[in-house]
Design an enzyme around this catalytic site. Structure first.
Site, PDB file in Angstrom:
ATOM      1  N   LEU A 291       0.718  -1.307  -0.147  1.00 54.23           N
ATOM      2  CA  LEU A 291       0.150   0.083   0.108  1.00 54.23           C
ATOM      3  C   LEU A 291       0.983   1.164   0.030  1.00 54.23           C
ATOM      4  CD1 LEU A 291      -2.958   1.511   0.303  1.00 54.23           C
ATOM      5  CD2 LEU A 291      -2.500   0.978   2.866  1.00 54.23           C
TER       6      LEU A 291
ATOM      7  N   SER B 132       0.557   8.072   5.359  1.00 56.29           N
ATOM      8  CA  SER B 132      -0.608   7.924   6.142  1.00 56.29           C
ATOM      9  C   SER B 132      -1.986   8.326   5.340  1.00 56.29           C
ATOM     10  CB  SER B 132      -0.503   9.061   7.298  1.00 56.29           C
ATOM     11  OG  SER B 132       0.627   8.613   8.148  1.00 56.29           O
TER      12      SER B 132
ATOM     13  N   ILE C  34       7.820  -2.516   2.145  1.00 55.66           N
ATOM     14  CA  ILE C  34       6.933  -3.517   2.244  1.00 55.66           C
ATOM     15  C   ILE C  34       7.741  -4.694   3.240  1.00 55.66           C
ATOM     16  CG2 ILE C  34       5.726  -5.154   0.757  1.00 55.66           C
ATOM     17  CD1 ILE C  34       4.745  -1.861   0.617  1.00 55.66           C
TER      18      ILE C  34
ATOM     19  N   GLN D  49      11.141   2.322  46.300  1.00 53.28           N
ATOM     20  CA  GLN D  49       9.740   2.912  45.907  1.00 53.28           C
ATOM     21  C   GLN D  49       9.847   3.223  44.529  1.00 53.28           C
ATOM     22  OE1 GLN D  49       8.346   5.364  49.178  1.00 53.28           O
ATOM     23  NE2 GLN D  49       7.464   3.528  50.232  1.00 53.28           N
TER      24      GLN D  49
ATOM     25  N   GLU E 112       0.957  -0.279  10.341  1.00 55.33           N
ATOM     26  CA  GLU E 112      -0.543  -0.294  10.417  1.00 55.33           C
ATOM     27  C   GLU E 112      -1.290   0.819  10.857  1.00 55.33           C
ATOM     28  OE1 GLU E 112      -1.715  -3.444   9.992  1.00 55.33           O
ATOM     29  OE2 GLU E 112       0.205  -4.628   9.991  1.00 55.33           O
ATOM     30  N   GLY E 113      -0.830   2.193  10.592  1.00 60.85           N
ATOM     31  CA  GLY E 113      -1.464   3.457  10.843  1.00 60.85           C
ATOM     32  C   GLY E 113      -0.731   3.946  12.069  1.00 60.85           C
ATOM     33  N   THR E 114      -0.125   5.190  11.918  1.00 64.03           N
ATOM     34  CA  THR E 114       0.645   5.841  12.976  1.00 64.03           C
ATOM     35  C   THR E 114      -0.370   6.387  13.989  1.00 64.03           C
ATOM     36  OG1 THR E 114       0.147   8.057  12.128  1.00 64.03           O
ATOM     37  CG2 THR E 114       2.113   6.990  11.400  1.00 64.03           C
TER      38      THR E 114
END
Length: 386
Positions: A124, A131, A161, A283, A367-369
């Site tokens: 893609l 994007s 890719i 802690q 897979e998308g930002t």
């Protein structure tokens, strides 16, 4: 249909042992060689990992989304490069075919994808298109081949890719018409051995060594009309459905990596002493562990709840984006805390923490930002009325 409980428990136990006993000891070697050993890939095939999401009638395991996410969490407990070896076959490289393929297309390709005989890739992204995925410039035009059969001539370049160096089949998004945006995009199955397909040299990356990405160029490649997925103009919709599913899988991997990092931090904090006592008793170390554990638990709950909703047939576009956004950002924060807890050792390659710190950075991008996930979450929230 989900697997019966005993069968699924056996599968999880087998994968857990494979990760612990076989993969984790090889992490350093894979990082150094930038390659997953061939014998390990063969074992992955024997375990059925290439066909996790593919129906049993095609030789896969046919896992539900919830089952797949539980498996992905287990696989996340080692370097992500191992999962990437078969990840495109399970996710973005096969799911366009699963969702929109004809019976003939599925019969031709899915059995070989499920067995790992062939590797798939999802094409893609382009040099000027990331994007804004509806703006693809790769183009196809209708034509005839030398025998008079209908073909599409495919021309353009795809970038970054995953598994392109090994892939024998690409799902390619290309523009078929003059309509702007996603409406003019169609999807095609493109075998690597078609004329005009060339693969660039793998990129040198910040992390996830052993998982290769490369450019794929198409020069008047003749794609048979029978290899189109869905109707013309449906490619963008197919791509978004594929990514919805892929985001959940990646979210689950993020949970697995976070749980691995937390376990490593706990073991180290119990052994490492400063000021006369284990650092686990300080802690401020406990605060970092508490924050990390809380976020990991929240991400796990969100991922599994969304996966179950998807299996039930719900629209989970927003929830999958939220899971991807939260889990990928979460694991980055956990990795940062891990480096801090390990101190100087966390910055040294021998401990593996710095490697995972580099590896997880990619989860906020592909897979998308994270920013794209925010837009999807906001859009869907407004659409649903809050």
């Amino acid at each position: 249909m989900p697997l019966d409980a005993d069968t699924f428990d056996t599968l999880i136990g087998t994968i857990r042992r494979f990760v612990t006993e076989r993969l984790r000891p090889l992490e350093g070697a894979v990082e150094e060689a930038d390659e997953v050993p061939a014998d390990v890939v063969a074992e992955m095939r024997e375990l059925g990992l290439f066909g996790l999401s593919i129906a049993g009638e095609y030789g896969g395991l046919g896992l539900t989304m919830l089952e797949e996410c539980k498996v992905a969490i287990e696989l996340g407990r080692t370097t992500p490069a191992f999962r990437s070896t078969f990840g495109t076959n399970v996710g973005i490289g096969s799911q366009g075919l699963v969702l929109a393929g004809t019976p003939a297309q599925k019969a031709e390709w899915l059995p070989r994808i499920a067995s790992g005989e062939i590797i798939t890739s999802f094409a893609l992204t382009e040099p000027d298109v990331g994007s804004d995925s509806g703006a693809v410039k790769t183009r196809v035009v209708r034509a005839k081949d030398e025998n008079g059969a209908d073909v599409y001539r495919l021309s353009g370049t795809k970038r970054y890719i995953t598994n392109a160096d090994k892939a024998q089949l690409f799902t390619v998004m290309a523009r078929t018409g003059d309509e702007p945006g996603g409406r003019g995009v169609s999807a095609f199955l493109v075998p690597r051995d078609l004329p005009g397909v060339s693969i660039g040299e793998p990129e040198k990356k910040m992390g996830q060594k052993g998982a290769k990405v490369a450019d794929v160029t198409f020069d008047e490649t003749p794609v048979p009309a029978a290899y189109r997925l869905g109707a013309e103009g449906e490619g963008f919709r197919i791509a978004m459905q594929v990514l919805d599913r892929g985001r959940l899988h990646i979210s689950a991997v993020c949970v697995g990596v976070a749980e691995r990092l937390i376990a490593d931090c706990v073991a180290y904090a119990r052994e490492r002493k400063q000021f006369g006592k284990p650092i686990a008793e300080h802690q401020l170390i406990q605060a970092m562990l508490a924050d990390s554990k809380t976020e990991a638990l929240a991400a796990r709950a969100l991922v599994l709840e969304t996966a179950a909703a998807k299996d039930a047939g719900a629209n989970t576009t927003m929830e999958a984006a939220a899971a991807k956004y939260f889990a990928s950002e979460m694991v980055g924060r956990v990795a940062d805390c891990a480096v801090q807890i390990f101190g100087g050792a966390g910055y040294i390659a021998d401990y593996g923490i710095e490697r995972l710190y580099r590896d997880v950075r990619l989860f906020r991008i592909y897979e998308g930002t994270s920013q794209i996930q925010q837009l999807i979450i906001a859009r869907e929230t407004l659409k649903r009325g809050g």
